[in-house]
Design a protein around this motif. Sequence first.
Motif, PDB file in Angstrom:
ATOM      1  N   GLN A   1       4.269  -2.105  -8.535  1.00  0.00           N
ATOM      2  CA  GLN A   1       3.209  -1.099  -8.532  1.00  0.00           C
ATOM      3  C   GLN A   1       2.494  -1.065  -7.188  1.00  0.00           C
ATOM      4  O   GLN A   1       2.094  -0.003  -6.709  1.00  0.00           O
ATOM      5  CB  GLN A   1       2.203  -1.409  -9.648  1.00  0.00           C
TER       6      GLN A   1
ATOM      7  N   GLU B   1      -1.284   6.871  -6.789  1.00  0.00           N
ATOM      8  CA  GLU B   1       0.126   6.519  -6.807  1.00  0.00           C
ATOM      9  C   GLU B   1       0.920   7.515  -5.972  1.00  0.00           C
ATOM     10  O   GLU B   1       0.625   8.699  -5.964  1.00  0.00           O
ATOM     11  CB  GLU B   1       0.659   6.543  -8.251  1.00  0.00           C
TER      12      GLU B   1
ATOM     13  N   SER C   1       3.770   1.226  -4.526  1.00  0.00           N
ATOM     14  CA  SER C   1       3.582   2.672  -4.719  1.00  0.00           C
ATOM     15  C   SER C   1       2.103   3.043  -4.824  1.00  0.00           C
ATOM     16  O   SER C   1       1.775   4.161  -5.205  1.00  0.00           O
ATOM     17  CB  SER C   1       4.309   3.132  -5.990  1.00  0.00           C
ATOM     18  N   THR C   2       1.215   2.101  -4.482  1.00  0.00           N
ATOM     19  CA  THR C   2      -0.223   2.368  -4.529  1.00  0.00           C
ATOM     20  C   THR C   2      -0.729   2.687  -3.132  1.00  0.00           C
ATOM     21  O   THR C   2      -0.613   1.870  -2.212  1.00  0.00           O
ATOM     22  CB  THR C   2      -0.994   1.159  -5.092  1.00  0.00           C
TER      23      THR C   2
END
Length: 505
Positions: free
Chosen positions: A416, A504, A419-420
Amino acid sequence: MLKKLRITLATIFFVGITLMFLDFTGTLHHWLGWMAKVQFLPAVLALNVVIILVLLVLTLVFGRIYCSVICPLGIFQDLVARLRRKKNKYSYSKAISWLRYTMLGIMVVAIAAGIGSVVQLLAPYSAYGRIATMIFQPIWKFGNNLLASVAELIDSYAFYRTEVLVPAMGVVLIVAVATALLVGILAWRNGRTYCNTICPVGTVLSFFARFSWFKIRFDEDKCRNCSLCSKNCKAACIDFKTRTVDYSRCVVCGNCIDKCKFGALSYVGGYKSTKASAKADNNSDNAGKAANTDSSVDAGKRSFLLSAALATTAAMAQDKKKVDGGLAVIEDKVAPERQTPITPPGSVSARNMAQHCTACQLCVSECPNQVLRPSNSLSSFMQPVMSYELGYCRPECTRCADVCPTGAIHHIAKEQKSSTQIGHAVWIKKNCIPLTDGVECGNCARHCPVGAIEMVPSNPDDEESAYVPAVNESRCIGCGACENLCPARPFSAIYVEGHEVHKEV
């Protein structure tokens, strides 16, 4: 047994929490992270109702054991107070109630208004975190290598190697030293004065401690008015003349029971009204100085730590040059003027960080790439922000999120994190060395972990012109690899601008 049990538990908590702040390998938080999460104010800011209720129930049952066993700043005061070897050094004094409730009111208003800087200055856990991170950790690093030179000790204060870090880290170091001196002087002279006059957590718990089931109680038939209980009460809450205890200030250390030669004091349960307890409840708002305490820490080691801290603080004033292979001086980087500060992945937004962060510096001390450092902005004073002069935020690292006890930085998976988007890169044409020096580069494009940078001709009509970076903002996650690895000095030709709210990509 009460005193021995208290010292044993306090030692476990203090050593564990201190090691967690001193650990620069990132391994201990897996085992000791819960010690940070059971601190009172971090639990409040994290809205952890279970921990808050557990701490309040413990206080209602046993009294203010949180202050003498769990709170690292409280135990730190006990260690400092132990340095003063004078016997029977305390005396009963009335509480400075106006100051206690004023500080609590300031804390409540600050939390309600979202004024994080005030909360962080008053929070006991955060205060000790700054002391451990800014003063003790560099000494701890030096101690891991007995052959290290003084230069290496200075070098362990990595945040002083670049001009940009001096204002941010320097301010926090000054605050940490000032806090240590204030708490230390009060503890050395009067024991738990800080806990019972300034600390808002102590004041909150004092409301519940008055009604605790277990209390220190007098047996008036055995008491001989020798005053040893008052002279050894580090909370200054025992009035031997009236045989009363101010339970709102008592931290259940057990010193009074240990020193009583006639067995007139005991730690027993029940709400049976006695002369002592009745007077204590009626007069609890009128009692006041603090006192000294026991500790199992060796005084020689403490003296070494204090003297080393003073010596290294003076040494840090020297300006250290970095040399590449002994041939050329490499100029330090300077941080750009960011319109929006960069907050760590997992913090969700600057607002969430401001509302929940206690500025304990745990994430700063744990950051392996020296990306996190305290903010010197008044709106986010001492809370962590990101800058990339010494390193960049590696996509596989989630250590700051793993150790945060308040929810200011939520746990985030490595997948995660990649993609932050916490910010985006911005190219500064006037600093780019293919244009200023006429050399090929492309460092930013080669090292971008998400492929958000492409090298393109500076003149679209001339394929032979110098190639410069073009940033795809929709793919950039703001990790800072481009900014950190850009060879331009002192300002990078590409830097990261933060986002108020993460998203995102």
